[in-house]
Scaffold this active site. Structure first.
Site, PDB file in Angstrom:
ATOM      1  N   GLU A   5      93.160  -5.198  76.525  1.00 64.57           N
ATOM      2  CA  GLU A   5      91.956  -4.826  76.263  1.00 64.57           C
ATOM      3  C   GLU A   5      90.798  -4.956  75.575  1.00 64.57           C
ATOM      4  OE1 GLU A   5      92.052  -3.113  79.267  1.00 64.57           O
ATOM      5  OE2 GLU A   5      92.570  -1.347  79.210  1.00 64.57           O
ATOM      6  N   THR A  14      83.472  -0.938  80.622  1.00 63.83           N
ATOM      7  CA  THR A  14      83.725  -0.312  79.661  1.00 63.83           C
ATOM      8  C   THR A  14      83.147  -0.265  78.098  1.00 63.83           C
ATOM      9  OG1 THR A  14      85.928  -0.313  80.451  1.00 63.83           O
ATOM     10  CG2 THR A  14      85.737   0.682  77.949  1.00 63.83           C
TER      11      THR A  14
HETATM   12  N1  HSE Z   1      89.125   5.282  76.891  1.00 59.76           N
HETATM   13  C1  HSE Z   1      89.023   4.470  77.268  1.00 59.76           C
HETATM   14  C2  HSE Z   1      87.702   4.771  77.857  1.00 59.76           C
HETATM   15  C3  HSE Z   1      89.516   3.762  79.395  1.00 59.76           C
HETATM   16  O1  HSE Z   1      87.200   6.542  78.193  1.00 59.76           O
HETATM   17  O2  HSE Z   1      86.396   3.747  77.186  1.00 59.76           O
HETATM   18  C4  HSE Z   1      88.409   2.743  79.261  1.00 59.76           C
HETATM   19  O3  HSE Z   1      89.283   2.453  81.642  1.00 59.76           O
END
Ligand code: HSE
Length: 306
Positions: free
Chosen positions: A128, A181
């Site tokens: 990630e 993201t």
């Molecule tokens: N918590 C993360 C965000 C999840 O909102 O950036 C990304 O899938």
């Protein structure tokens, strides 16, 4: 066992109020992976279908997560991975998490399960970090644990598996734009007001309680995000219209799935979830936005062998 074929579920992170801490796994959307032992030390990504992603191990989230595990174990053999992507990158339903979590789960199975699910979350988080620049666990945790999960703490890492009410269904619409993201994190503010904090942690507690009590109204009342949604919703076509239409159609609550652009709703019962899907589709059909749409139960077991 020399090889294993697995299903790696898509996931909805944040679930409105729980930025970076809450997540759930979906039953009917996910990737497939084939993981095989080899004699050569290390990890090779031999094939990816469905998406144009790097095969180079150090640039692939599955590769990076898998290598983190192998390094920790000081394993002398190796593995080869084939990935059949069905979850589009940049969709907001945990595409990178499915690959990272799948790689470490599959390798762990082939090695006779030397690691716990929590250990696997840590390795998968390295994937990630490659994908988004931040080692968030709210997609990989539900992918590995199944159901709903809460990341109670990042340091030390503490993941809590939550209850999944049996009648809960998710509807997800993915407008066909890609939101990275890393980009949708950059636009967020780094501080919040105490007033917003109070509202937000009230909802996180309410959502957790609602899941355990199987109190669908409480779940719905808690699916509110005062912090992230007001900013990120600007990136999503017709966000407020879609949200309003889903709530009128009977959704318990609606929010941005992960970092978007997918929008999710939770509903009680499949019939309601399908009505919500129709309400979402009607809006995008009217304004001419292409989309993928899914209605899914919550996946309670996480990644599993096929
Ligand atoms: N918590 C993360 C965000 C999840 O909102 O950036 C990304 O899938």
């Amino acid at each position: 066992m020399q090889e294993i074929k697995i299903f790696c579920p898509a996931t909805i992170a944040n679930i409105s109020c729980g930025f970076d801490v809450m997540g759930l796994a979906l039953a009917s959307i996910g990737d497939e992976m084939l993981i095989r032992k080899t004699d050569n030390r290390g990890l090779t990504i031999s094939k990816i279908t469905g998406q144009n992603l790097p095969l180079e191990t150090s640039r692939n989230v599955a590769g990076v997560a898998g290598l983190a595990l192998l390094k920790d174990l000081d394993y002398s053999g190796g593995f080869e991975i084939e990935i059949r992507k069905r979850i589009k990158a940049g969709s907001g339903i945990g595409s990178s998490a499915a690959s990272a979590a799948g790689a470490v789960w599959g390798i762990n199975e082939l090695l006779g399960q030397p690691y716990s699910s929590l250990d696997l979350v840590k390795f998968a988080m390295e994937g990630e970090a490659l994908a988004s620049g931040v080692a968030h666990a709210d997609n990989v945790a539900p992918a590995l644990f199944g159901g709903f999960t809460l990341v109670r703490s990042y340091d030390p890492l503490d993941v809590v598996g939550l209850n999944t009410p049996s009648e809960l269904f998710a509807t997800v619409i993915h407008p066909q734009i890609e939101v990275k993201t890393s980009d949708s994190r950059k636009i967020l503010k780094t501080s919040i007001t105490l007033k917003d904090g109070v509202k937000q942690w009230g909802n996180v507690g309410g959502l957790v309680a609602g899941l355990f009590l199987e109190d669908y109204d409480l779940i719905g009342r808690s699916l509110v995000d005062h912090i992230v949604e007001p900013i990120r919703s600007m990136l999503i076509p017709a966000y407020s219209e879609v949200k309003e239409a889903t709530l009128s159609a009977g959704a318990l609550g609606t929010g941005i799935s992960g970092s978007g652009p997918s929008i999710f709703s939770l509903s009680q019962g499949e019939k309601n979830a399908k009505k919500v899907a129709k309400a979402m589709q009607d809006i995008y059909n009217k304004i001419g936005v292409d989309y993928d749409i899914y209605v899914s139960k919550v996946n309670k077991k996480g990644i599993y062998a096929l």
